[in-house]
Design a protein around this motif. Structure first.
Motif, PDB file in Angstrom:
ATOM      1  N   UNK A  35      14.406   0.001  12.075  1.00 26.46           N
ATOM      2  CA  UNK A  35      14.332   0.802  10.862  1.00 26.46           C
ATOM      3  C   UNK A  35      12.968   1.377  10.562  1.00 26.46           C
ATOM      4  N   UNK A  36      11.924   0.972  11.292  1.00 26.94           N
ATOM      5  CA  UNK A  36      10.593   1.534  11.018  1.00 26.94           C
ATOM      6  C   UNK A  36      10.524   3.002  11.410  1.00 26.94           C
ATOM      7  N   UNK A  37      11.297   3.414  12.394  1.00 31.03           N
ATOM      8  CA  UNK A  37      11.321   4.807  12.816  1.00 31.03           C
ATOM      9  C   UNK A  37      12.410   5.539  12.047  1.00 31.03           C
ATOM     10  N   UNK A  38      12.014   6.532  11.263  1.00 30.00           N
ATOM     11  CA  UNK A  38      12.953   7.342  10.505  1.00 30.00           C
ATOM     12  C   UNK A  38      13.415   8.516  11.365  1.00 30.00           C
ATOM     13  N   UNK A  39      14.664   8.472  11.776  1.00 28.56           N
ATOM     14  CA  UNK A  39      15.193   9.529  12.631  1.00 28.56           C
ATOM     15  C   UNK A  39      15.670  10.708  11.788  1.00 28.56           C
ATOM     16  N   UNK A  40      15.287  11.898  12.207  1.00 27.91           N
ATOM     17  CA  UNK A  40      15.731  13.122  11.547  1.00 27.91           C
ATOM     18  C   UNK A  40      16.715  13.852  12.458  1.00 27.91           C
ATOM     19  N   UNK A  41      17.338  14.888  11.941  1.00 32.64           N
ATOM     20  CA  UNK A  41      18.373  15.608  12.688  1.00 32.64           C
ATOM     21  C   UNK A  41      17.891  16.000  14.083  1.00 32.64           C
ATOM     22  N   UNK A  67       7.528  -0.154   5.977  1.00 29.82           N
ATOM     23  CA  UNK A  67       6.803   1.076   6.297  1.00 29.82           C
ATOM     24  C   UNK A  67       7.735   2.081   6.985  1.00 29.82           C
ATOM     25  N   UNK A  68       7.405   3.372   6.830  1.00 35.75           N
ATOM     26  CA  UNK A  68       8.237   4.448   7.368  1.00 35.75           C
ATOM     27  C   UNK A  68       7.415   5.318   8.307  1.00 35.75           C
ATOM     28  N   UNK A  69       7.889   5.492   9.535  1.00 30.87           N
ATOM     29  CA  UNK A  69       7.218   6.374  10.493  1.00 30.87           C
ATOM     30  C   UNK A  69       8.124   7.572  10.748  1.00 30.87           C
ATOM     31  N   UNK A  70       7.661   8.738  10.315  1.00 32.74           N
ATOM     32  CA  UNK A  70       8.456   9.967  10.428  1.00 32.74           C
ATOM     33  C   UNK A  70       8.054  10.803  11.642  1.00 32.74           C
ATOM     34  N   UNK A  71       7.023  10.400  12.342  1.00 31.81           N
ATOM     35  CA  UNK A  71       6.437  11.167  13.447  1.00 31.81           C
ATOM     36  C   UNK A  71       7.473  11.421  14.542  1.00 31.81           C
ATOM     37  N   UNK A  72       7.730  12.714  14.835  1.00 26.52           N
ATOM     38  CA  UNK A  72       8.714  13.043  15.876  1.00 26.52           C
ATOM     39  C   UNK A  72       8.227  12.656  17.264  1.00 26.52           C
ATOM     40  N   UNK A 106       0.972   4.955   6.246  1.00 28.61           N
ATOM     41  CA  UNK A 106       1.264   4.854   4.820  1.00 28.61           C
ATOM     42  C   UNK A 106       1.197   6.215   4.139  1.00 28.61           C
ATOM     43  N   UNK A 107       0.152   6.984   4.434  1.00 31.50           N
ATOM     44  CA  UNK A 107      -0.083   8.231   3.709  1.00 31.50           C
ATOM     45  C   UNK A 107       0.688   9.415   4.278  1.00 31.50           C
ATOM     46  N   UNK A 108       0.910   9.420   5.597  1.00 34.98           N
ATOM     47  CA  UNK A 108       1.517  10.595   6.222  1.00 34.98           C
ATOM     48  C   UNK A 108       2.787  10.291   7.002  1.00 34.98           C
ATOM     49  N   UNK A 109       3.070   9.020   7.248  1.00 36.00           N
ATOM     50  CA  UNK A 109       4.218   8.674   8.086  1.00 36.00           C
ATOM     51  C   UNK A 109       3.980   9.028   9.544  1.00 36.00           C
ATOM     52  N   UNK A 110       2.707   9.233   9.923  1.00 29.01           N
ATOM     53  CA  UNK A 110       2.366   9.655  11.275  1.00 29.01           C
ATOM     54  C   UNK A 110       1.766   8.500  12.072  1.00 29.01           C
ATOM     55  N   UNK A 111       2.077   8.484  13.361  1.00 26.77           N
ATOM     56  CA  UNK A 111       1.531   7.483  14.270  1.00 26.77           C
ATOM     57  C   UNK A 111       0.408   8.138  15.066  1.00 26.77           C
ATOM     58  N   UNK A 112      -0.822   8.007  14.581  1.00 26.26           N
ATOM     59  CA  UNK A 112      -1.961   8.690  15.188  1.00 26.26           C
ATOM     60  C   UNK A 112      -2.532   7.909  16.359  1.00 26.26           C
ATOM     61  N   UNK A 113      -1.663   7.483  17.246  1.00 27.93           N
ATOM     62  CA  UNK A 113      -2.085   6.726  18.423  1.00 27.93           C
ATOM     63  C   UNK A 113      -0.955   6.792  19.440  1.00 27.93           C
ATOM     64  N   UNK A 114      -1.304   6.747  20.699  1.00 24.43           N
ATOM     65  CA  UNK A 114      -0.288   6.806  21.751  1.00 24.43           C
ATOM     66  C   UNK A 114       0.626   5.587  21.722  1.00 24.43           C
ATOM     67  N   UNK A 133       0.810  -1.211   0.000  1.00 18.08           N
ATOM     68  CA  UNK A 133       0.000   0.000   0.000  1.00 18.08           C
ATOM     69  C   UNK A 133       0.840   1.256   0.000  1.00 18.08           C
ATOM     70  N   UNK A 134       1.944   1.251   0.739  1.00 17.50           N
ATOM     71  CA  UNK A 134       2.800   2.435   0.813  1.00 17.50           C
ATOM     72  C   UNK A 134       3.439   2.749  -0.538  1.00 17.50           C
ATOM     73  N   UNK A 135       3.875   1.733  -1.262  1.00 11.50           N
ATOM     74  CA  UNK A 135       4.506   1.957  -2.557  1.00 11.50           C
ATOM     75  C   UNK A 135       3.513   2.513  -3.567  1.00 11.50           C
ATOM     76  N   UNK A 136       2.293   2.002  -3.548  1.00 12.77           N
ATOM     77  CA  UNK A 136       1.275   2.538  -4.451  1.00 12.77           C
ATOM     78  C   UNK A 136       0.981   4.000  -4.117  1.00 12.77           C
ATOM     79  N   UNK A 137       0.963   4.318  -2.819  1.00 16.70           N
ATOM     80  CA  UNK A 137       0.725   5.708  -2.425  1.00 16.70           C
ATOM     81  C   UNK A 137       1.881   6.599  -2.869  1.00 16.70           C
ATOM     82  N   UNK A 138       3.105   6.102  -2.750  1.00 18.98           N
ATOM     83  CA  UNK A 138       4.269   6.881  -3.191  1.00 18.98           C
ATOM     84  C   UNK A 138       4.205   7.167  -4.686  1.00 18.98           C
TER      85      UNK A 138
END
Length: 494
Positions: A390-396, A365-370, A345-353, A81-86
């Motif tokens: 690797x599921x959590x994408x760390x940013x600077x 899958x990629x989770x970008x949520x800080x 998939x669509x936002x890289x956000x974890x909309x749950x605690x 699903x993520x690849x199709x969305x990309x």
């Protein structure tokens, strides 16, 4: 309990190579155009290094110009699903359709039905075949013996197709592939030796016929004492005219390994816990979000129930609703789980605690949520661990708390003993034949328990022990045996 004295940093476990962002920098257009079948490439690079971008953009751009087709295999529904969305997000859908890209779940070619058989034939029409998360063949063989089917299907195409295998953890896949390539080469050598014998026998027969014909038609030129050299020369000319050539000696297919990018774990801090229940008070009080990987659906549902009960006690029913969500392979049938995966998939956000999941989300899958700053693992498999991290994408500037089980001998001993027991149950079959009858399998209580994890039914109605399943099981067994013996010697708590 939570161990405050066990914090440490994990830095560059794979060496000091600099992390590079885009793999496509290493494959220019000229190299892609000049690739030939029979030279498979394995790209070993960490998450977020550009492997998928390389397939979707670089290869598709190249093949679009040459009119070739690309097939991309994925191993998870969420990744599919993520690849199709990309593709939609970067407006590649139209361009990719021109290049003939198709994305398939690799499990779709593992079945025994007509649909899977047709797909196995269809994939032969794609010149470029890319297998994302190729560690799948070995890792999932622990519970899906039919990875053997997809692996055999694809390796049969190695001599005639251009292959890319992608993974952040390909070590065991590389070992498996090299064993397969050795086996293929030995079979090719045996065939070559047989062809050489047939060629020489045919040649001897033809030469005798040729000499007899020459002596009969030209007795003066080719008498008993005449020049045999002239016979040889005439025979060589005749062979060339008839295009009779010796068989070519086979060349072993070599797996080219692209291995220049090392993972960077300098932003990961390790903490230890005894069991998941002890972590619950901390999780419910922490401001950051949590991603928890569990080993079973039963455990996932149990932890979800305990967490939501604790949230309810602390904040009330309204605020606690759905603060912990569990995702397994059937997530599309449960609305809350489906919504959480969709947001990732669509936002890289974890909309749950707290997101609790099985291996269904362990790669791709990629989770970008800080807000996601905590990752909890309950595995003792290093490949699983690397993929899950690797599921959590760390940013600077971001840091990740990694929680690993520690101190509970029961936790490890149960898993280690299970591996040892399973191996000892199936090794007799592996030592004699990888195939057994239904009566034999169903008549053994121990083997029957392992049927779904290690055996699959072939077209003849017999049960095959998955060779890759056994390959992985033996590795786990060797590790478990050594680990267990070392622990018994030291009698040190885990």
């Amino acid at each position: 309990m939570y161990q405050t004295g066990r914090k440490k940093s994990l830095k560059n476990l794979e060496g000091g190579n600099e992390l590079r962002n885009f793999i496509s920098d290493y494959f220019d257009e000229g190299r892609l155009y000049n690739l030939e079948p029979g030279h498979p490439i394995c790209i070993n690079a960490p998450p977020d290094s550009g492997k998928t971008t390389f397939v979707l953009q670089k290869i598709c751009d190249c093949t679009r110009r040459s009119g070739e087709n690309v097939l991309l295999f994925v191993n998870r529904k969420a990744l599919f699903g993520e690849l199709h969305f990309k593709m939609l997000e970067v407006e590649l859908e139209k361009e990719i359709s021109y290049s003939g890209l198709q994305i398939l779940e690799i499990q779709s070619i593992e079945g025994s039905g007509k649909k899977a058989q047709k797909l196995r034939e269809k994939i032969k029409g794609y010149k470029y075949i890319c297998v994302d998360e190729c560690h799948y063949f070995v890792q999932d063989a622990r519970f899906n013996p039919r990875t053997q089917v997809s692996f055999e299907t694809l390796t049969e195409l190695l001599p005639s197709h251009i292959f890319f295998f992608l993974s952040a953890t390909p070590r065991e896949f590389i070992d498996l592939m090299n064993k397969k390539l050795d086996y293929m080469y030995q079979l090719a050598l045996q065939k070559y030796e047989g062809d050489v014998r047939c060629y020489e026998e045919r040649l001897d027969k033809k030469r005798q016929e040729f000499e007899d014909l020459l002596l009969e038609n030209n007795p003066q030129k080719y008498g008993p004492l005449s020049c045999l050299m002239e016979v040889d020369e005439d025979f060589e000319k005749w062979k060339q005219g008839e295009q009779i050539f010796p068989p070519e000696k086979p060349v072993r297919i070599e797996l080219e390994i692209f291995n220049e990018i090392a993972p960077d774990y300098s932003s990961v801090d390790i903490w230890h816990f005894r069991n998941l229940d002890d972590l619950i008070p901390r999780i419910t009080q922490d401001k950051g979000n949590y991603l928890i990987f569990v080993n079973s659906k039963k455990e996932g549902r149990r932890i979800k129930k305990l967490l939501n009960k604790k949230f309810k006690e602390q904040a009330g029913i309204q605020k606690s609703k759905n603060r912990a969500v569990f995702v397994d392979s059937n997530y599309q049938s449960e609305q809350n789980a489906k919504n959480v995966v969709k947001k990732i998939i669509e936002q890289g956000k974890l909309k749950v605690k707290v997101l609790i999941t099985t291996s269904v989300l362990d790669n791709g899958i990629n989770i970008l949520d800080h807000k996601l700053s905590n990752l909890v693992l309950t595995t003792f498999d290093d490949i699983d661990a690397i993929q899950m991290i690797g599921r959590k994408r760390l940013r600077d500037g971001e840091r990740l708390n990694l929680y690993l089980p520690y101190g509970a001998a029961k936790f490890f001993s149960r898993q280690l003993r299970t591996v040892i027991h399973n191996y000892e149950c199936v090794r007799t079959i592996a030592n004699t034949s990888f195939s057994v009858t239904s009566d034999y399998l169903l008549g053994s209580r121990e083997l029957l328990k392992l049927k779904d994890n290690f055996f699959y039914k072939n077209s003849e109605g017999r049960w095959n022990l998955g060779k890759i399943s056994f390959f992985k099981l033996y590795r786990q067994y060797s590790y478990a045996k050594k680990f267990w013996m070392d622990w018994r010697k030291t009698k040190t708590s885990f």
